[in-house]
Design a protein around this motif. Structure first.
Motif, PDB file in Angstrom:
ATOM      1  N   PRO A 226       0.717  -1.275  -0.089  1.00 14.08           N
ATOM      2  CA  PRO A 226       0.144  -0.187   0.039  1.00 14.08           C
ATOM      3  C   PRO A 226       0.761   1.338   0.206  1.00 14.08           C
ATOM      4  N   ARG A 227       2.029   1.310   0.543  1.00 14.16           N
ATOM      5  CA  ARG A 227       2.803   2.265   0.614  1.00 14.16           C
ATOM      6  C   ARG A 227       3.257   2.836  -0.825  1.00 14.16           C
ATOM      7  N   SER A 228       3.175   2.035  -1.918  1.00 15.91           N
ATOM      8  CA  SER A 228       3.825   2.436  -3.005  1.00 15.91           C
ATOM      9  C   SER A 228       2.763   2.955  -3.893  1.00 15.91           C
ATOM     10  N   LEU A 229       1.445   3.194  -3.494  1.00 17.14           N
ATOM     11  CA  LEU A 229       0.177   3.370  -4.286  1.00 17.14           C
ATOM     12  C   LEU A 229      -0.197   4.849  -3.762  1.00 17.14           C
ATOM     13  N   ALA A 230      -0.730   5.388  -4.694  1.00 14.37           N
ATOM     14  CA  ALA A 230      -1.330   6.822  -4.401  1.00 14.37           C
ATOM     15  C   ALA A 230      -2.852   6.627  -4.822  1.00 14.37           C
ATOM     16  N   LEU A 231      -3.950   7.146  -4.084  1.00 20.41           N
ATOM     17  CA  LEU A 231      -5.233   6.689  -4.271  1.00 20.41           C
ATOM     18  C   LEU A 231      -6.200   8.093  -4.529  1.00 20.41           C
ATOM     19  N   ALA A 232      -7.235   7.814  -5.113  1.00 16.97           N
ATOM     20  CA  ALA A 232      -8.044   9.120  -5.483  1.00 16.97           C
ATOM     21  C   ALA A 232      -9.486   8.332  -5.773  1.00 16.97           C
ATOM     22  N   VAL A 233     -10.525   8.979  -5.911  1.00 20.19           N
ATOM     23  CA  VAL A 233     -11.806   8.949  -6.126  1.00 20.19           C
ATOM     24  C   VAL A 233     -12.244   9.711  -7.525  1.00 20.19           C
ATOM     25  N   CYS A 234     -12.945   9.277  -8.513  1.00 19.39           N
ATOM     26  CA  CYS A 234     -13.399  10.083  -9.244  1.00 19.39           C
ATOM     27  C   CYS A 234     -14.877   9.581  -9.873  1.00 19.39           C
ATOM     28  N   ASP A 235     -15.663  10.185 -10.520  1.00 18.00           N
ATOM     29  CA  ASP A 235     -16.987   9.946 -10.854  1.00 18.00           C
ATOM     30  C   ASP A 235     -16.961   9.256 -12.241  1.00 18.00           C
ATOM     31  N   PRO A 236     -18.283   8.857 -12.877  1.00 22.93           N
ATOM     32  CA  PRO A 236     -17.972   7.938 -14.140  1.00 22.93           C
ATOM     33  C   PRO A 236     -17.753   8.771 -15.292  1.00 22.93           C
ATOM     34  N   ARG A 237     -17.793  10.083 -15.119  1.00 21.61           N
ATOM     35  CA  ARG A 237     -17.252  10.810 -16.227  1.00 21.61           C
ATOM     36  C   ARG A 237     -15.680  11.184 -16.208  1.00 21.61           C
ATOM     37  N   GLY A 238     -14.954  10.759 -14.867  1.00 20.97           N
ATOM     38  CA  GLY A 238     -13.410  10.656 -14.994  1.00 20.97           C
ATOM     39  C   GLY A 238     -12.922  11.999 -14.250  1.00 20.97           C
ATOM     40  N   VAL A 239     -13.919  12.702 -13.599  1.00 21.65           N
ATOM     41  CA  VAL A 239     -13.909  13.845 -13.055  1.00 21.65           C
ATOM     42  C   VAL A 239     -13.270  13.602 -11.574  1.00 21.65           C
ATOM     43  N   LEU A 240     -12.036  13.995 -11.168  1.00 24.09           N
ATOM     44  CA  LEU A 240     -11.513  13.734  -9.725  1.00 24.09           C
ATOM     45  C   LEU A 240     -12.547  14.213  -8.511  1.00 24.09           C
ATOM     46  N   GLN A 241     -12.885  13.309  -7.595  1.00 22.08           N
ATOM     47  CA  GLN A 241     -13.508  13.843  -6.460  1.00 22.08           C
ATOM     48  C   GLN A 241     -12.867  14.252  -5.460  1.00 22.08           C
ATOM     49  N   CYS A 242     -11.842  13.282  -5.108  1.00 23.89           N
ATOM     50  CA  CYS A 242     -10.608  13.675  -4.054  1.00 23.89           C
ATOM     51  C   CYS A 242      -9.356  12.712  -4.541  1.00 23.89           C
ATOM     52  N   ALA A 243      -8.437  13.324  -4.212  1.00 20.70           N
ATOM     53  CA  ALA A 243      -7.104  12.748  -4.534  1.00 20.70           C
ATOM     54  C   ALA A 243      -5.984  13.006  -3.451  1.00 20.70           C
ATOM     55  N   GLU A 244      -5.085  12.052  -3.088  1.00 19.86           N
ATOM     56  CA  GLU A 244      -4.007  12.043  -2.395  1.00 19.86           C
ATOM     57  C   GLU A 244      -2.968  13.018  -3.253  1.00 19.86           C
ATOM     58  N   ARG A 245      -2.025  13.693  -2.508  1.00 20.15           N
ATOM     59  CA  ARG A 245      -1.300  14.419  -3.441  1.00 20.15           C
ATOM     60  C   ARG A 245      -0.477  13.776  -4.341  1.00 20.15           C
ATOM     61  N   GLY A 246       0.005  12.547  -3.667  1.00 20.99           N
ATOM     62  CA  GLY A 246       0.942  11.662  -4.744  1.00 20.99           C
ATOM     63  C   GLY A 246       0.371  11.225  -5.941  1.00 20.99           C
ATOM     64  N   PHE A 247      -1.244  11.186  -5.849  1.00 26.50           N
ATOM     65  CA  PHE A 247      -1.664  10.621  -6.908  1.00 26.50           C
ATOM     66  C   PHE A 247      -1.542  11.706  -8.308  1.00 26.50           C
ATOM     67  N   ILE A 248      -2.006  12.995  -8.043  1.00 22.58           N
ATOM     68  CA  ILE A 248      -1.599  14.177  -8.699  1.00 22.58           C
ATOM     69  C   ILE A 248      -0.163  14.162  -9.301  1.00 22.58           C
TER      70      ILE A 248
END
Length: 323
Positions: free
Chosen positions: A189-211
């Protein structure tokens, strides 16, 4: 219940916001909004509700996610058919953060809204939006009362204005909690960066590392829509890998640096990744469903193909940044 004396109302408001925080911490991401609305109705009475997120495109809202509470699934399609005639849209966007009251039966508000109200048994609505200053996405909440029910008041508007910020914060907290819980179930898990998006691919929230990972693959990306469409297959890029999992009407995304070594077969890469994470022979064998002898066989092939002589060098190659 909203017509309490000031001390009683303040206590009820405080208790509600605490309950929203508890729901955000304990409900799954797809099961949060319904109980939150049920709890809200105990303080501010309504018969049905529509809670969603949208973006304004060419002057009209485009829905990215929606939660319908005591409304039929067809309500959204019916509203979409008359959205360009809905006076509510212009009024709430003229005063973000300030709730507006609209009588859906009043002829002055247009025959389209009259039709929508009559079709779904709605009399009056109370609506407020919150616009995110970074993504410019708007969270909107519309509360409905049936014909004949007590009218919404200025008092109800003030209450919803102050509650909306807590509701938006609770949604964000719920999404973050889901990310944290998801992290614990993933390999490395430490090697991952996580995020949530909607069905259109719009990010709802994201960890800084994901960006940061997105920018390593697409340096000119500036969001909030993902640079490529995603489905359950995820994305395999030059620099990063993205896994996607559907949860309700959202997608949970897990991104990591693409450390696949092209010289190796898929199974050899799996073994190399395991040793790169510091696992033992038995741990790699268990995780991959192989015997320790098979793991040793793959390891010898890896040494030959990569020209290395120990597992420490494999770990270095696996964790080397992309060119």
């Amino acid at each position: 219940m909203s017509h309490l004396d000031p001390p009683g109302l303040l206590q009820a408001f405080s208790t509600l916001t605490l309950d929203l925080q508890r729901l955000a911490q304990h409900q799954e991401i797809e099961h949060f909004q319904h109980p939150a609305l049920a709890r809200l109705s105990q303080l501010l009475a309504f018969d049905s509700a529509w809670w969603g997120r949208s973006a304004v495109i060419e002057g009209l809202p485009q829905e990215h996610s929606s939660c319908l509470y005591h409304l039929p699934p067809g309500y959204l399609a019916d509203w979409q058919s008359i959205r360009h005639l809905d006076v509510t849209v212009g009024r709430v966007h003229a005063t973000p953060g300030q709730a507006v009251i609209v009588d859906m039966r009043d002829p002055d508000n247009g025959s389209a809204l009259n039709w929508l109200g009559q079709r779904h048994g709605l009399g009056e609505l109370l609506c407020v939006i919150h616009i995110d200053p970074q993504t410019h996405l708007s969270d909107h909440l519309t509360l409905y009362r049936k014909p004949g029910a007590p009218r919404f008041s200025a008092h109800d508007c003030l209450l919803l204005n102050n509650l909306m910020l807590h509701l938006v914060a609770a949604v964000s907290a719920n999404q973050i909690r889901t990310l944290v819980a998801m992290r614990e179930t993933l390999t490395s898990p430490r090697s991952l960066a996580l995020a949530v998006c909607d069905p259109r691919g719009v990010l709802q929230c994201a960890e800084r590392g994901f960006i940061d990972l997105l920018l390593s693959e697409w340096p000119r990306w500036n969001g909030p829509t993902l640079p490529v469409p995603l489905d359950e297959r995820g994305h395999e890029g030059k620099h990063i890998q993205i896994q996607a999992s559907a949860v309700g009407d959202q997608w949970l995304l897990a991104a990591r640096i693409n450390r696949t070594l092209p010289q190796l077969s898929p199974r050899e890469n799996d073994v190399a990744q395991g040793f790169g994470e510091g696992k033992t022979y038995k741990e790699v064998a268990r995780d991959l469903g192989l015997s320790p002898n098979t793991v040793r066989h793959h390891l010898r092939a890896i040494y030959t193909k990569l020209g290395v002589k120990d597992k420490a060098r494999i770990a270095h190659l696996v964790h080397a940044p992309p060119d």
